[in-house]
Enzyme design. Structure first.
Site, PDB file in Angstrom:
ATOM      1  N   HIS A  52      -7.350  -5.987   1.193  1.00 12.53           N
ATOM      2  CA  HIS A  52      -6.160  -5.234   1.303  1.00 12.53           C
ATOM      3  C   HIS A  52      -5.307  -5.936   2.613  1.00 12.53           C
ATOM      4  O   HIS A  52      -4.323  -5.177   2.812  1.00 12.53           O
ATOM      5  CB  HIS A  52      -6.635  -3.976   1.622  1.00 12.53           C
ATOM      6  N   ASP A  57     -10.357  -5.759  -3.060  1.00 12.49           N
ATOM      7  CA  ASP A  57      -9.589  -4.696  -2.203  1.00 12.49           C
ATOM      8  C   ASP A  57     -10.513  -3.480  -2.149  1.00 12.49           C
ATOM      9  O   ASP A  57     -10.738  -2.702  -3.299  1.00 12.49           O
ATOM     10  CB  ASP A  57      -8.242  -4.411  -2.564  1.00 12.49           C
ATOM     11  N   SER A 107       0.775  -1.096  -0.075  1.00 20.32           N
ATOM     12  CA  SER A 107       0.132  -0.020  -0.177  1.00 20.32           C
ATOM     13  C   SER A 107       0.958   1.321   0.000  1.00 20.32           C
ATOM     14  O   SER A 107       1.734   1.335  -0.852  1.00 20.32           O
ATOM     15  CB  SER A 107      -1.019   0.138   1.351  1.00 20.32           C
TER      16      SER A 107
HETATM   17  N1  GSH Z   1      -7.433   2.472   9.401  1.00 27.10           N
HETATM   18  C1  GSH Z   1      -7.983   2.440   8.073  1.00 27.10           C
HETATM   19  C2  GSH Z   1      -7.389   1.068   7.222  1.00 27.10           C
HETATM   20  C3  GSH Z   1      -5.753   1.388   7.121  1.00 27.10           C
HETATM   21  C4  GSH Z   1      -5.271   0.137   6.662  1.00 27.10           C
HETATM   22  O1  GSH Z   1      -6.177  -0.866   6.164  1.00 27.10           O
HETATM   23  N2  GSH Z   1      -3.895  -0.144   6.839  1.00 27.10           N
HETATM   24  C5  GSH Z   1      -3.230  -0.900   6.206  1.00 27.10           C
HETATM   25  C6  GSH Z   1      -2.208  -0.523   5.310  1.00 27.10           C
HETATM   26  S1  GSH Z   1      -2.734   0.902   4.121  1.00 27.10           S
HETATM   27  C7  GSH Z   1      -2.615  -1.936   7.243  1.00 27.10           C
HETATM   28  O2  GSH Z   1      -1.763  -2.814   6.513  1.00 27.10           O
HETATM   29  N3  GSH Z   1      -3.368  -2.182   8.472  1.00 27.10           N
HETATM   30  C8  GSH Z   1      -2.663  -2.874   9.334  1.00 27.10           C
HETATM   31  C9  GSH Z   1      -3.303  -4.224   9.396  1.00 27.10           C
HETATM   32  O3  GSH Z   1      -3.973  -4.567   8.716  1.00 27.10           O
HETATM   33  O4  GSH Z   1      -2.675  -4.905  10.197  1.00 27.10           O
HETATM   34  C10 GSH Z   1      -9.278   1.948   8.076  1.00 27.10           C
HETATM   35  O5  GSH Z   1      -9.809   1.929   8.947  1.00 27.10           O
HETATM   36  O6  GSH Z   1      -9.953   2.081   7.073  1.00 27.10           O
END
Ligand code: GSH
Length: 286
Positions: free
Chosen positions: A263, A228, A152
């Site tokens: 994602h 995604d 990402s």
């Molecule tokens: N905080 C965001 C999502 C953020 C998100 O998906 N971050 C990804 C990277 S872009 C991630 O790897 N999050 C941490 C995880 O899944 O452990 C939401 O609530 O929609």
């Protein structure tokens, strides 16, 4: 290891995770990172290194605990470096208010706008300072064999650092990269905040723009899940990157759309073996 603090040592798949902190001169404060050292490496038989840049909101723990990249890297004797996603020691106005800007969301660029320019110098940190610190402290790692990957926002970081520094990395890969940040809401917000409003400046940090100037094969593997939500919301735009590549004579881009995947780290871990093998091949391990 005078200037590195070891916070934890965790054994896994025959190797060891070291959770580390050091004082960075580039970001002006403490920086956390995690290193995976496979078993059986030494200064006389040093391991190549794959850098993995994480996405928005992450610390090095997300990939350590859920990515399982090390399960595939360990038998190949490939070491892994998981940097943090931003400086952590500062408290600028608004720095911790949004999940897509400020802490956890550096976009791996050198900010030019205040107050971010003071310490959000993550491009120099990832490309230069952190590898110097790692290679000077861990002689069992080979500074001449380094590749880069990410997820990402980290996919954007991996692609742009690879394209900005020809020859520095042997290969690149990304899961769900933000591949054209100048044209998506996440990138527009981050670039306006860190770089200002001049869109010409943004082009220097946008993989879809940078790739137009690339010479030689790309050695790139990209995976994107069709389920995604961020892809569906047009935050990632891998199709723009692919179109830019197609308009040139550049070879070596493998862009795969994985049916139904989202994602998350369920997606990253599923295709982790392919990414590790892609890099292992270019790093001379396979
Ligand atoms: N905080 C965001 C999502 C953020 C998100 O998906 N971050 C990804 C990277 S872009 C991630 O790897 N999050 C941490 C995880 O899944 O452990 C939401 O609530 O929609």
């Amino acid at each position: 290891m005078a200037d590195i603090t070891t916070n934890a040592t965790i054994h896994s798949f025959g190797g060891r995770f070291l959770k580390l902190t050091h004082q960075s001169s580039t970001t002006g404060g403490p920086m956390n990172f995690t290193l995976f050292l496979p078993a059986g490496i030494s200064a006389s038989d040093p391991a190549p290194l794959l850098i993995y840049l994480s996405g928005l909101t992450c610390t090095p723990d997300n990939v350590t605990e859920k990515g399982f990249l090390h399960a595939h890297a360990a038998p190949l004797k490939l070491a892994l470096l998981y940097p943090d996603t931003s400086p952590r020691g500062s408290d600028h106005p608004g720095e911790h208010d949004a999940w897509d800007f400020g802490s956890g969301a550096s976009f791996y660029i050198n900010a030019t706008q205040q107050p971010w320019a003071k310490n959000y110098q993550m491009e120099t940190y990832i490309a230069d300072e952190l590898p110097d610190v790692v290679f000077s402290n861990f002689k069992e790692l080979d500074p001449k064999r380094v590749s880069i990957s990410g997820h990402s926002m980290g996919g954007h970081g991996a692609l742009t650092l690879y394209l900005k520094n020809p020859g520095k990395y042997q290969s690149v890969s990304a899961w769900s990269p933000i591949a054209n940040p100048s044209a998506c809401p996440w990138g527009e917000k981050a670039f306006t905040g860190y770089l200002g409003k001049d869109r010409e400046e943004w082009k220097k940090h946008d993989a879809t723009e940078l790739v137009k100037h690339w010479k030689g094969p790309l050695k790139a593997l990209l995976d994107v899940g069709t389920g995604d939500n961020f892809y569906k919301q047009r935050q990632l735009l891998p199709e723009n990157f692919a179109e830019a590549v197609k308009a040139t004579s550049i070879e070596g881009l493998q862009l795969r759309y994985q049916e139904g995947y989202d994602h998350s780290y369920f997606f990253i871990s599923t295709f982790g073996e392919d990414h590790i093998k892609h890099h292992a091949k270019h790093l001379g391990l396979l």
